[in-house]
Design an enzyme around this catalytic site. Sequence first.
Site, short mmCIF file in Angstrom:
data_model
loop_
_atom_site.label_atom_id
_atom_site.label_comp_id
_atom_site.label_asym_id
_atom_site.label_seq_id
_atom_site.Cartn_x
_atom_site.Cartn_y
_atom_site.Cartn_z
N LYS A 42 27.88 8.04 51.04
CA LYS A 42 27.79 8.41 52.46
C LYS A 42 26.40 8.09 53.02
CE LYS A 42 28.91 12.84 51.90
NZ LYS A 42 29.17 12.98 50.46
N ARG A 117 32.21 20.18 55.97
CA ARG A 117 32.57 20.31 54.55
C ARG A 117 33.60 21.40 54.35
NH1 ARG A 117 27.31 18.03 52.50
NH2 ARG A 117 27.58 17.56 50.29
N ARG A 153 20.91 8.79 39.67
CA ARG A 153 20.31 8.65 41.00
C ARG A 153 18.88 9.17 41.04
NH1 ARG A 153 23.96 10.55 46.08
NH2 ARG A 153 23.34 12.67 45.60
N ARG A 186 16.99 14.84 42.02
CA ARG A 186 17.18 16.12 42.71
C ARG A 186 17.76 17.15 41.75
NH1 ARG A 186 20.72 14.12 47.77
NH2 ARG A 186 21.90 15.95 47.14
N ARG A 197 29.45 20.79 42.06
CA ARG A 197 29.59 20.25 43.42
C ARG A 197 30.95 19.57 43.59
NH1 ARG A 197 24.50 16.59 44.04
NH2 ARG A 197 25.20 16.25 46.17
#
Length: 245
Positions: A42, A117, A153, A186, A197
């Site tokens: 996204k 969401r 990531r 992160r 998540r």
Amino acid sequence: MKRFIGLFFMLGLLTSAIEPPLPQTETKKQIVLLIGPPGCGKGTQAAPLSQALQIPHISTGDLFREHMSKNTPLGKAAKQYIDQGSLVPDELVLNMLFERTSQSDCKNGFLLDGFPRTIPQAKALSERLKDAHLIAIHLSLSDEAIIERISGRLSCTHCGLVYHKKYAPPKKKLVCDHCEECLIQRTDDQEEVVKKRLQVYHEQTEPLIHYYAAEKRALKEVDSRGEKDQVFTEILKNLNESLCR
Ligand code: AMP
């Protein structure tokens, strides 16, 4: 009209399947939603899309991270949820988002990344923007691919640019190519948190796919397994179809 010139120009370059541009009478506010699991791309797609469409990119995740880095009361309240992989309560999200969308750069529309969401968030958005032209893009990706993507990531602590250890490494190890600040993983990109998540995504966000599909032509499906440019072209094609309808 001007804000769509960039979109049609890019479509001309990227695809031969171009539909005619919007009629001159089109004046509605354009709202584009990017919906998909964490790590589906996204954020990666939102930056060039926002340029092509000439509307601001608003990421609720980025807004929360900005609050957390400044240690604001909202940042402190959100951190406990974000670090665990849970959703921040709707009320906090909605106040923060609507404060941002009431700014002047949003007058012609905006691109939302990571919002809504939950179904109550989607309803609050529709209620607030009754006359807008809204299109939701669902970027789909399997759970296995997501875990592989997110666990590699790296994010820039300063400009937020995202890299991948294997697929999109920075030129210098753990240093951002763009602003030369440090790259970090992160807290919520650690594997255990990613699994949480994903569970939250399936339970609370996935129902939005059916919610928008039920609204006539409000939902477009894009497979986000491909290369970044390929996915981008596909999103533009879908948006063009929707804008020209
Ligand atoms: P993101 O960068 O979009 O993956 O968002 C990071 C985290 O911020 C999410 O895992 C949530 O904890 C929180 N967050 C972002 N957007 C929302 C939202 N629309 N509703 C609730 N929580 C959100």
